[in-house]
Scaffold this active site. Sequence first.
Site, PDB file in Angstrom:
ATOM      1  N   SER A 277       0.910  -1.068   0.217  1.00 53.27           N
ATOM      2  CA  SER A 277       0.041  -0.274  -0.172  1.00 53.27           C
ATOM      3  C   SER A 277       0.880   0.954   0.330  1.00 53.27           C
ATOM      4  CB  SER A 277      -1.103  -0.150   1.720  1.00 53.27           C
ATOM      5  OG  SER A 277      -0.680  -0.582   2.396  1.00 53.27           O
ATOM      6  N   ASN A 278       1.947   1.097   0.251  1.00 53.59           N
ATOM      7  CA  ASN A 278       3.319   2.305   0.310  1.00 53.59           C
ATOM      8  C   ASN A 278       3.473   2.506  -0.922  1.00 53.59           C
ATOM      9  OD1 ASN A 278       3.661   3.309   3.063  1.00 53.59           O
ATOM     10  ND2 ASN A 278       3.666   0.780   2.883  1.00 53.59           N
TER      11      ASN A 278
ATOM     12  N   LYS B  66       0.501 -11.217   4.927  1.00 53.11           N
ATOM     13  CA  LYS B  66       1.482  -9.975   6.289  1.00 53.11           C
ATOM     14  C   LYS B  66       0.370 -10.000   6.142  1.00 53.11           C
ATOM     15  CE  LYS B  66       2.464  -5.279   4.612  1.00 53.11           C
ATOM     16  NZ  LYS B  66       2.269  -4.359   3.367  1.00 53.11           N
TER      17      LYS B  66
ATOM     18  N   SER C 124      -2.360  -6.486   8.361  1.00 45.51           N
ATOM     19  CA  SER C 124      -1.385  -5.186   8.856  1.00 45.51           C
ATOM     20  C   SER C 124      -1.549  -4.809   9.699  1.00 45.51           C
ATOM     21  CB  SER C 124      -1.479  -3.826   7.353  1.00 45.51           C
ATOM     22  OG  SER C 124      -0.716  -5.023   6.363  1.00 45.51           O
TER      23      SER C 124
ATOM     24  N   GLY D  53       2.739  -6.635  10.028  1.00 43.50           N
ATOM     25  CA  GLY D  53       2.337  -5.386   8.080  1.00 43.50           C
ATOM     26  C   GLY D  53       3.325  -4.199   9.127  1.00 43.50           C
TER      27      GLY D  53
END
Lengths: 306, 306, 306, 306
Positions: free
Chosen positions: C56-57, C175, C177, C201
């Site tokens: 998402s980054n 993962k 988060s 995450g």
Amino acid sequence: KRTNTQNTTRKLDIGGIYPPIATPFTEKEEVDYQKLDENLQKYSKIPFKGLVVQGSNGEYPYLSVDERLEVVRRVRCILPSSMLLMAGSGCESTRATVHMTEGMAQAGADAVLVVTPCFYGGRMNSQALIHHYTKVADASPVPVVLYSVPGNTGLELPVDAVISLSQHPNIVGLKDSGGDITRIGLIIHKTRLEDFQVLAGSAGFLMAAYSVGAVGGVCALANVLGEEVCDLERLCLIGHWDKARELQHRLIEPNTAVTRKYGVAALKQAMEWFGYHGGATRSPLQPLLHTELQQLRMDFSSNGWL
Amino acid sequence: KRTNTQNTTRKLDIGGIYPPIATPFTEKEEVDYQKLDENLQKYSKIPFKGLVVQGSNGEYPYLSVDERLEVVRRVRCILPSSMLLMAGSGCESTRATVHMTEGMAQAGADAVLVVTPCFYGGRMNSQALIHHYTKVADASPVPVVLYSVPGNTGLELPVDAVISLSQHPNIVGLKDSGGDITRIGLIIHKTRLEDFQVLAGSAGFLMAAYSVGAVGGVCALANVLGEEVCDLERLCLIGHWDKARELQHRLIEPNTAVTRKYGVAALKQAMEWFGYHGGATRSPLQPLLHTELQQLRMDFSSNGWL
Amino acid sequence: KRTNTQNTTRKLDIGGIYPPIATPFTEKEEVDYQKLDENLQKYSKIPFKGLVVQGSNGEYPYLSVDERLEVVRRVRCILPSSMLLMAGSGCESTRATVHMTEGMAQAGADAVLVVTPCFYGGRMNSQALIHHYTKVADASPVPVVLYSVPGNTGLELPVDAVISLSQHPNIVGLKDSGGDITRIGLIIHKTRLEDFQVLAGSAGFLMAAYSVGAVGGVCALANVLGEEVCDLERLCLIGHWDKARELQHRLIEPNTAVTRKYGVAALKQAMEWFGYHGGATRSPLQPLLHTELQQLRMDFSSNGWL
Amino acid sequence: KRTNTQNTTRKLDIGGIYPPIATPFTEKEEVDYQKLDENLQKYSKIPFKGLVVQGSNGEYPYLSVDERLEVVRRVRCILPSSMLLMAGSGCESTRATVHMTEGMAQAGADAVLVVTPCFYGGRMNSQALIHHYTKVADASPVPVVLYSVPGNTGLELPVDAVISLSQHPNIVGLKDSGGDITRIGLIIHKTRLEDFQVLAGSAGFLMAAYSVGAVGGVCALANVLGEEVCDLERLCLIGHWDKARELQHRLIEPNTAVTRKYGVAALKQAMEWFGYHGGATRSPLQPLLHTELQQLRMDFSSNGWL
């Protein structure tokens, strides 16, 4: 299971507008009965159906058991008998709610408003809530109004529970403060064969609620702009929708300001501006910050009320 | 800052009812243009203001860029020119939204419906959203309708952003699917000096939305009960509130069933029952379970529609 | 139903630390491959297990299909073959995800990270998600890592779905988060008979995740403080819990600042301070306000990093 | 503003494990003091640091003021003086909380646990909560432990409020039941210069909490598996992380079952299975359904506890 035809006696008519009155406190946070009396004198002259005592705006969770009863007694003394006194008697446990309900009736309440218990919200499913309200309604000497206020409780009384409870002869209606108009319409539709009455729990969606079949409203803003909220009711009832809409629009911002946005402290402050006694809140509720106060004032003035 | 008086040309009139059409797929999950055409033939005979293509019921997030444009082209070919084609052109990035908006206009859209970007929801504050919509509206060859659908995006377009954007000459209105009638009333009130039009995003609160000043609705249920939703519109417009209320009440449960409760798969199933082609959904959307199907049927039949 | 004993080949070992790399953009919001290359040169010298491209980054929802693939190709070119390239290939539809997954593998990804589809979140139950991930994992040429990031998707991949999917031979891990350490512990416990690996995450709960059995982390903060996050890993692995705790504590505030609090724009800004190229974000993401920038700096400096 | 060096006296050491004891009721929903006594006899032999009386598992919102005090008196009589009695004294208003706190101290509490007031949650910001807790701590004859339990209150005590309150000489720590391990780590980090102690509010994240610096736990599950929870504490304290992890893993499901999943009724049922007296719950809490009971049993048995 009861059927409609068995309900031969009509239930108490609760249609109309109610201010859920604030509880004025002194600087030392004691109940200020003198100021309460003066507010009641003024409210008695407004065409309200009645008053709600100890709705969420009454800071009832901050009152002791004795205070809760005493406030109701005082209101009953002052209030004309033509006006209905609806008293909040909800507590977390069923037994405490039954007890408080009996006390409220004895103190002069014409009906009780029973909020959903919520601390164990994850377990307050329809079954638990139907059980709770049935016990309370069975025991109550006066008619019971259900009270769903998710903004405070984090819990919406499920539609299926409302439908089921609408069949109880001593449950006359619902105050719905959530403002989900689809839900309100559905509840009215699904309880149409019962003598079940729905009150909007806020002035912000009062007109919309009338449009889908509500019969009144319990509106914090009626503590401040009581005549105006009654006007809105009247315009809806006689079908002057255009005028109603114009008035409704001007009430939304001030209403939000004294409820969701700034809460009881704002309601009490606005009462002072309009000739009532708001007084202090009890701690941990805090007075408004200066910037909040300015914004509150703007929410009234920009709509032509100040 | 623009003022009202500068908006000398009236904005496009978007008042009326729109079905946000479903995209029929074949068993292999390809777009079934043949079935789409047949649906459009039928919709063309209903007094809709127009169609919304690629609202959330159109499974637009499951369509490729090319499919999105091709579907709009096909709809434009079939749809009578008297009916407005409003195409969903929202993407996550501003640049992709601008590009898609231009493509939609070229494909024949009369207006575009632009959903709020939402993946970085925590940063989609008023400033970011105003920036986004301004860029899109500046670039768009056709009028822009804002689109707030918190049930899918987890994000409500803030009131202050709507007010600010209402002043843009190429932004003509808002589709609000959140159903918060207080918010809808406030938006209409605060944009009253602009030529800004609000559409209810669901049939469940259509009547209430009309009562507070909305001018129409984009209603998933209109894919199934199109005539009936148009009837409700008509009753509201001519002020037959009692009849409107009765009809509104009967539409709530079926509407909830094909939207919040069971979603697109239910909408498509109900379309089949009422003579339209729903077809399959694209995966990961799954067909309804047997018990869901039964409940869906009940939500229509218990209200007299099946 | 597969059983553990049938999984005779061990799954790909994904244990270790990964920065989910940012995508640098030019002022015109084009992908800045030159700056990306320079970042990769530096990351190659840090003892990471590998890189995550288009977590998402990476602003992947803002990249076109072509850009997503091209970025992965570039990373593969620069990255030493000893470092694992995990590429985000999640899309809303199953078919698009399958297609993107195949493309990512062809572009050089060693594994793919597949985010939960979320637009129709109300229908993304375990059944739908199991169906989705099974289709993707069946088709994928490379191992699949599940990806649950409720902060962006509003949806947590249900524990029962994770347990079921852990049995798929081509699904190697998760993962997570969300940061719910109880859930993370439970997932590790319930998948202990499978060769299933859980990655934290975020750096904020990395140590806690190691304590309950996670094998690594995908940490936005590792874009900025890569050596330090790897140090934390090392201290946890060799059981120096007191030193680990001290380091973990100092990483929480900077980590929160570049993720939940201020998002990608903050991550990119912090990268600039620490010798990497962050570059601009794509719109609608906005640069930080001045006060946010100051607070961001404080979140690093008050913990001794600036 | 106080500084660390001024706190010359060390605060009360609250490190260790506490069961937040259930309140057994008779079939008629009266407090069953006999059964309470018998539970206490058994708890006295487990290496607990002490007991929490009237945490959320104690159904305290269902007890009258008199019952709350009487239960504490009874516990004090039975409990060895070496075991710490921490009594929940939180009420909605500051004045009631102060009064209850004084009563609890007089009834024999060694410390009080004060839950965040929550009914007016929208206004319970840091300022209001700091004001509330400061008043209570100023007045309290015994040390105060802050109590954040968002699962019941819908409200998390903000980190900045905790940091500020950690400087109060009569506030010794925090029970955090939210389970956000990043937050717990941050609080421990930011209060490291104060003599401030954090207790995990649930057994589900006890090990993780120890890893980031918590000093103990108030764990509903310790009512049932007290020895085992104390074992987990011991393993964490001596650094046997592998054994600790194995034990922690097996405690998650039973813990979730008696808290978030099925609540107090499940806790009381499980107590019966393990030789304690759970008794009935007070209404509106309902007994478990048959299917819930089976699942509850499975949550213990599948982890080897039954």
